[in-house]
Design a protein around this motif. Structure first.
Motif, mmCIF file in Angstrom:
data_model
loop_
_atom_site.group_PDB
_atom_site.id
_atom_site.type_symbol
_atom_site.label_atom_id
_atom_site.label_comp_id
_atom_site.label_asym_id
_atom_site.label_seq_id
_atom_site.Cartn_x
_atom_site.Cartn_y
_atom_site.Cartn_z
ATOM 1 N N LEU A 78 0.836 -1.200 0.000
ATOM 2 C CA LEU A 78 0.000 0.000 0.000
ATOM 3 C C LEU A 78 0.868 1.246 0.000
ATOM 4 O O LEU A 78 1.933 1.261 0.623
ATOM 5 C CB LEU A 78 -0.899 0.033 1.251
ATOM 6 N N GLU A 79 0.385 2.273 -0.700
ATOM 7 C CA GLU A 79 0.940 3.604 -0.533
ATOM 8 C C GLU A 79 -0.035 4.366 0.357
ATOM 9 O O GLU A 79 -1.237 4.399 0.083
ATOM 10 C CB GLU A 79 1.099 4.302 -1.886
ATOM 11 N N ILE A 80 0.496 4.941 1.425
ATOM 12 C CA ILE A 80 -0.337 5.684 2.369
ATOM 13 C C ILE A 80 -0.122 7.172 2.103
ATOM 14 O O ILE A 80 0.999 7.673 2.226
ATOM 15 C CB ILE A 80 0.010 5.331 3.823
ATOM 16 N N VAL A 81 -1.182 7.864 1.717
ATOM 17 C CA VAL A 81 -1.107 9.280 1.375
ATOM 18 C C VAL A 81 -1.807 10.084 2.465
ATOM 19 O O VAL A 81 -2.973 9.823 2.772
ATOM 20 C CB VAL A 81 -1.751 9.569 0.007
ATOM 21 N N VAL A 82 -1.090 11.024 3.052
ATOM 22 C CA VAL A 82 -1.653 11.901 4.078
ATOM 23 C C VAL A 82 -1.785 13.292 3.476
ATOM 24 O O VAL A 82 -0.798 13.857 2.999
ATOM 25 C CB VAL A 82 -0.778 11.931 5.336
ATOM 26 N N ARG A 133 -9.338 18.477 8.356
ATOM 27 C CA ARG A 133 -8.436 17.650 9.170
ATOM 28 C C ARG A 133 -7.589 16.831 8.210
ATOM 29 O O ARG A 133 -7.938 16.686 7.028
ATOM 30 C CB ARG A 133 -9.217 16.738 10.113
ATOM 31 N N PRO A 134 -6.471 16.271 8.674
ATOM 32 C CA PRO A 134 -5.682 15.425 7.781
ATOM 33 C C PRO A 134 -6.506 14.245 7.276
ATOM 34 O O PRO A 134 -7.221 13.608 8.050
ATOM 35 C CB PRO A 134 -4.523 14.949 8.669
ATOM 36 N N ILE A 135 -6.429 13.993 5.987
ATOM 37 C CA ILE A 135 -7.150 12.884 5.368
ATOM 38 C C ILE A 135 -6.135 11.843 4.898
ATOM 39 O O ILE A 135 -5.156 12.182 4.219
ATOM 40 C CB ILE A 135 -8.016 13.379 4.193
ATOM 41 N N ILE A 136 -6.380 10.596 5.269
ATOM 42 C CA ILE A 136 -5.484 9.505 4.886
ATOM 43 C C ILE A 136 -6.152 8.674 3.804
ATOM 44 O O ILE A 136 -7.296 8.239 3.953
ATOM 45 C CB ILE A 136 -5.131 8.627 6.098
ATOM 46 N N GLU A 137 -5.436 8.479 2.705
ATOM 47 C CA GLU A 137 -5.915 7.656 1.602
ATOM 48 C C GLU A 137 -4.961 6.483 1.394
ATOM 49 O O GLU A 137 -3.757 6.587 1.682
ATOM 50 C CB GLU A 137 -6.001 8.473 0.314
ATOM 51 N N PHE A 138 -5.490 5.385 0.874
ATOM 52 C CA PHE A 138 -4.694 4.197 0.598
ATOM 53 C C PHE A 138 -4.741 3.888 -0.894
ATOM 54 O O PHE A 138 -5.810 3.932 -1.506
ATOM 55 C CB PHE A 138 -5.220 2.988 1.372
ATOM 56 N N CYS A 139 -3.571 3.589 -1.460
ATOM 57 C CA CYS A 139 -3.483 3.169 -2.861
ATOM 58 C C CYS A 139 -2.766 1.823 -2.921
ATOM 59 O O CYS A 139 -1.801 1.594 -2.186
ATOM 60 C CB CYS A 139 -2.722 4.200 -3.690
ATOM 61 N N LEU A 140 -3.227 0.953 -3.783
ATOM 62 C CA LEU A 140 -2.573 -0.330 -3.994
ATOM 63 C C LEU A 140 -1.294 -0.109 -4.781
ATOM 64 O O LEU A 140 -1.296 0.543 -5.821
ATOM 65 C CB LEU A 140 -3.496 -1.275 -4.751
ATOM 66 N N LEU A 189 -6.686 3.884 -6.037
ATOM 67 C CA LEU A 189 -7.205 4.165 -4.705
ATOM 68 C C LEU A 189 -8.024 2.971 -4.229
ATOM 69 O O LEU A 189 -8.823 2.413 -4.987
ATOM 70 C CB LEU A 189 -8.088 5.415 -4.784
ATOM 71 N N VAL A 190 -7.818 2.570 -2.971
ATOM 72 C CA VAL A 190 -8.570 1.452 -2.403
ATOM 73 C C VAL A 190 -9.101 1.853 -1.025
ATOM 74 O O VAL A 190 -8.583 2.766 -0.388
ATOM 75 C CB VAL A 190 -7.720 0.165 -2.284
ATOM 76 N N THR A 191 -10.128 1.157 -0.582
ATOM 77 C CA THR A 191 -10.730 1.434 0.719
ATOM 78 C C THR A 191 -10.206 0.455 1.767
ATOM 79 O O THR A 191 -9.572 -0.563 1.440
ATOM 80 C CB THR A 191 -12.255 1.301 0.651
ATOM 81 N N GLU A 192 -10.512 0.737 3.027
ATOM 82 C CA GLU A 192 -10.140 -0.193 4.088
ATOM 83 C C GLU A 192 -10.832 -1.546 3.886
ATOM 84 O O GLU A 192 -10.263 -2.593 4.218
ATOM 85 C CB GLU A 192 -10.499 0.388 5.457
ATOM 86 N N GLU A 193 -12.031 -1.533 3.353
ATOM 87 C CA GLU A 193 -12.739 -2.785 3.085
ATOM 88 C C GLU A 193 -11.963 -3.648 2.085
ATOM 89 O O GLU A 193 -11.841 -4.865 2.256
ATOM 90 C CB GLU A 193 -14.144 -2.495 2.539
ATOM 91 N N HIS A 194 -11.453 -3.027 1.018
ATOM 92 C CA HIS A 194 -10.630 -3.775 0.058
ATOM 93 C C HIS A 194 -9.404 -4.361 0.752
ATOM 94 O O HIS A 194 -9.046 -5.526 0.542
ATOM 95 C CB HIS A 194 -10.146 -2.847 -1.066
ATOM 96 N N ILE A 195 -8.740 -3.539 1.545
ATOM 97 C CA ILE A 195 -7.475 -3.946 2.177
ATOM 98 C C ILE A 195 -7.683 -5.162 3.066
ATOM 99 O O ILE A 195 -6.910 -6.128 3.017
ATOM 100 C CB ILE A 195 -6.896 -2.770 2.982
#
Length: 253
Positions: free
Chosen positions: A89-93, A115-122, A131-137
């Motif tokens: 995962l790439e974690i983007v803040v 507020r800081p937003i955290i996104e996840f990318c495969l 871009l992926v969600t916590e459910e995907h992960i």
């Protein structure tokens, strides 16, 4: 270099087997890429600057208790790191809307986020790092719920540290990307910060002028990438304050 065994080569770095078990040597290349490597150029001195800047940030994070893979800098382009299993995962803040977020959501670039937003990318170049969600992960077992909780906590600590570092030298931390790896201490697994932290993986804007001091300079053809990275290094004290921008900068040991 020829005597070493190459473990992995990415767009900006090469990993070689380290001198001791569970270590690697991370070599910073001068290659600059953008748009999933569709745009590519070799920029003399970029790897030297990123090596030194990443060391600066990793050491600082270690001093406040954030575990990282960094062991020590070996020379101008290489550092010794701890081997780890990279979570894919790439974690983007994000602190300010910019880049892909502005395009996806129609938010004007430069808009402060509530507020800081955290996104996840495969991590998958062939797919364009979607871009992926916590459910995907969790569903695809890329990480557990506990891993995600720990990643979020770690990411916010990194954000606090980097934001403070940058604010102190007149730079706004717009967003940044990190990677996280797993290591084992006996029977226990823990997560550590891996990869690098440099202007390659951050968006950095001058607070007064809005001037970009990161890889967007290369992406958008805004001038010299080396000059931008040199400016960041100079403000942080990594380079002498009176040094002139150079393609092969002299760095403070």
């Amino acid at each position: 270099m020829a005597r070493r065994t190459k473990v992995y080569e990415g767009k900006a770095k090469i990993l070689y087997e380290g001198p001791e078990p569970d270590t690697l040597v991370q070599y910073f290349k001068d290659d600059a890429t953008a748009f999933n490597a569709e745009k590519r150029e070799v920029i003399d001195g970029k790897g030297v600057l990123n090596n030194r800047l990443s060391e600066f940030f990793m050491v600082g994070l270690g001093q406040i208790g954030v575990p990282t893979h960094f062991i020590k800098r070996l020379n101008m382009r290489e550092q010794l790191i701890r081997a780890c299993e990279i979570i894919p995962l790439e974690i983007v803040v994000r602190n300010v809307a910019a880049g892909s977020m502005s395009k996806r959501l129609g938010i004007e670039e430069g808009t402060p986020l509530p507020r800081p937003i955290i996104e996840f990318c495969l991590k998958d170049d062939k797919l364009g790092d979607p871009l992926v969600t916590e459910e995907h992960i969790i569903a695809f077992n890329w990480a557990s719920q506990q891993d995600l909780d720990d990643i979020v906590a770690l990411s916010l600590r990194v954000n606090d540290f980097l934001s403070g570092c940058m604010l102190a030298v007149g730079i706004k931390l717009v967003d940044f990307k990190i990677e996280v790896g797993r290591v084992w201490d006996g029977d226990f697994q823990r997560l550590i910060l891996a990869d690098e932290i440099s202007p390659d993986s951050c968006r950095l804007w001058d607070i007064e002028t809005g001037k970009k001091l990161d890889k967007d300079v290369f992406r958008r053809d805004l001038g010299s990438l080396t000059d931008a990275y040199t400016e960041v290094a100079r403000r942080l004290g990594v380079m002498p304050a009176n040094s002139a921008p150079a393609t092969k900068p002299h760095l403070i040991n």
